[in-house]
Design a protein around this motif. Sequence first.
Motif, PDB file in Angstrom:
ATOM      1  N   ALA A  31       0.815  -1.217   0.000  1.00 62.64           N
ATOM      2  CA  ALA A  31       0.000   0.000   0.000  1.00 62.64           C
ATOM      3  C   ALA A  31       0.846   1.264   0.000  1.00 62.64           C
ATOM      4  O   ALA A  31       0.321   2.360  -0.209  1.00 62.64           O
ATOM      5  CB  ALA A  31      -0.932   0.002   1.205  1.00 62.64           C
ATOM      6  N   LEU A  32       2.153   1.122   0.237  1.00 65.22           N
ATOM      7  CA  LEU A  32       3.047   2.285   0.236  1.00 65.22           C
ATOM      8  C   LEU A  32       3.663   2.536  -1.133  1.00 65.22           C
ATOM      9  O   LEU A  32       4.441   3.473  -1.302  1.00 65.22           O
ATOM     10  CB  LEU A  32       4.158   2.081   1.278  1.00 65.22           C
ATOM     11  N   GLN A  33       3.326   1.699  -2.105  1.00 64.19           N
ATOM     12  CA  GLN A  33       3.827   1.906  -3.461  1.00 64.19           C
ATOM     13  C   GLN A  33       3.235   3.186  -4.049  1.00 64.19           C
ATOM     14  O   GLN A  33       2.126   3.604  -3.689  1.00 64.19           O
ATOM     15  CB  GLN A  33       3.453   0.717  -4.353  1.00 64.19           C
ATOM     16  N   ASP A  34       3.969   3.810  -4.918  1.00 65.84           N
ATOM     17  CA  ASP A  34       3.487   5.041  -5.565  1.00 65.84           C
ATOM     18  C   ASP A  34       2.146   4.786  -6.240  1.00 65.84           C
ATOM     19  O   ASP A  34       1.950   3.785  -6.926  1.00 65.84           O
ATOM     20  CB  ASP A  34       4.494   5.520  -6.620  1.00 65.84           C
ATOM     21  N   GLY A  35       1.213   5.705  -6.005  1.00 65.28           N
ATOM     22  CA  GLY A  35      -0.088   5.632  -6.646  1.00 65.28           C
ATOM     23  C   GLY A  35      -1.138   4.862  -5.872  1.00 65.28           C
ATOM     24  O   GLY A  35      -2.312   4.864  -6.259  1.00 65.28           O
ATOM     25  N   CYS A  36      -0.746   4.198  -4.793  1.00 65.89           N
ATOM     26  CA  CYS A  36      -1.730   3.438  -4.009  1.00 65.89           C
ATOM     27  C   CYS A  36      -2.551   4.389  -3.137  1.00 65.89           C
ATOM     28  O   CYS A  36      -2.037   5.361  -2.588  1.00 65.89           O
ATOM     29  CB  CYS A  36      -1.039   2.389  -3.142  1.00 65.89           C
ATOM     30  N   ASP A  37      -3.824   4.091  -3.012  1.00 61.06           N
ATOM     31  CA  ASP A  37      -4.769   4.914  -2.246  1.00 61.06           C
ATOM     32  C   ASP A  37      -4.918   4.314  -0.852  1.00 61.06           C
ATOM     33  O   ASP A  37      -5.510   3.252  -0.679  1.00 61.06           O
ATOM     34  CB  ASP A  37      -6.117   4.930  -2.980  1.00 61.06           C
ATOM     35  N   LEU A  38      -4.374   5.015   0.156  1.00 63.34           N
ATOM     36  CA  LEU A  38      -4.428   4.498   1.523  1.00 63.34           C
ATOM     37  C   LEU A  38      -5.854   4.448   2.049  1.00 63.34           C
ATOM     38  O   LEU A  38      -6.193   3.585   2.867  1.00 63.34           O
ATOM     39  CB  LEU A  38      -3.544   5.340   2.439  1.00 63.34           C
ATOM     40  N   ALA A  39      -6.705   5.344   1.597  1.00 65.98           N
ATOM     41  CA  ALA A  39      -8.107   5.296   2.004  1.00 65.98           C
ATOM     42  C   ALA A  39      -8.765   4.012   1.505  1.00 65.98           C
ATOM     43  O   ALA A  39      -9.591   3.411   2.211  1.00 65.98           O
ATOM     44  CB  ALA A  39      -8.849   6.518   1.481  1.00 65.98           C
ATOM     45  N   ALA A  40      -8.390   3.589   0.308  1.00 68.18           N
ATOM     46  CA  ALA A  40      -8.931   2.337  -0.229  1.00 68.18           C
ATOM     47  C   ALA A  40      -8.440   1.150   0.593  1.00 68.18           C
ATOM     48  O   ALA A  40      -9.180   0.172   0.793  1.00 68.18           O
ATOM     49  CB  ALA A  40      -8.528   2.177  -1.694  1.00 68.18           C
TER      50      ALA A  40
END
Length: 416
Positions: free
Chosen positions: A120-129
């Motif tokens: 989830a820390l990869q670029d572009g990942c949505d932490l809210a999702a």
Amino acid sequence: MAGGMLGRQRHVCAFFNTRDEEYRILLPFVKEGLERGEKAIHIVDPVLRGDHLARLRGVGIDVEGAQARRELEVLDWKDTYLRNGSFDRRAMTALVENLQGRTRDEGFPRARIVGHMEWALQDGCDLAALVEYESRANDLLPRYDDPVVCAYDRCAFAAGTAMDVLRAHPVVLLDGALQQNLSFLPPARLVPQLHKGPLALLRDRYLAALVAGARREALELGVEEALSEDLPAPSVYLEVIQAAQHEIGRLWQEKRLTVAQEHVATDISRWAVAQLQPHLPSQPSNGKRVVVACVEGELHDLGARMVADFLEMAGFDVNYLGANVPAESLAELVRERRPDLLALSATASPHVAALRRAIVAVRGVAGDRIPIAAGGQVFLRKRGLGRRLGVDIHAPDARGAIAAVQRFFGLESARP
């Protein structure tokens, strides 16, 4: 797991400080499942796949044999969470359900699933999702009795995300200890709360950290995040720290928190207040001197500390005496220093008698009558207590106390 037993709720949020700590705690859990004829499903960082398999071998697991018998299935992020290059909450939920169903089709009684969540820390990942995925998984997972462990690198995730994720799990593993999560909220309650205003959201996250005893995350939220978001320090005092402490007190009174847990939470808040204090605004001196103290036997001094800080912010010259001050000592100090106001704090009913003794002792000091203010949570539970005690000013919390003191002295109110 981690020396504890999983109950009916088996969706676990596991925070680890290092990879060595993670494997020290989880490998016995994995090995026990394999020895009992259960399936192990692990979702790992593809870069660390080799290290993961080596650690399994290191505790005596026959990795190749278990894979050949389909007892062990090790999947990569790119084939699961990030399939097709991005995270799709619904697709991942369906994949987990498929893995659980296939486990039964293959003849296994259950699967022990471990997912490493740093994808989830990869670029572009949505932490809210991510948080919504973790939350809504609770609608699916109870259909099976599979333990599902979501492993988080505690040092990699921001405190706000970590506490949102924590609230999405009924069970938490933190600092090597497994515990039922008092901050857990089902999806129908948690997901809407994620859209609250900044102070309310900060309070919820801070409270979750206090309940879990997550000192690092609580201080990051209550100090660093609050200041970086330009939230006024007085508002953080009152609407985050004070509000959270009131809830901690309620949970303790209901015996949902132990004395030790309450003490840990209060100590964390004491540190947060100390770090926020230099950021409080201040008005010019108004020439009034105030003594602030907790009555004899009252050891909960955080509320009194906040009142003292707010009085200083409002221009008062404050002598703060802290917890457990005997009535005779208060009377002697009042006799010597002749303050313009004495402010006393009592939080619980057993301390009302000590509050009454302190008032009587101070009233017995010869000379001009010293005004007395009194406050604390006991004034919320005992309506009319201030009038019965004969105090000049009474309020249940810091904001009410400052406003009442300013009115008493005819000073302009500066609402935080």
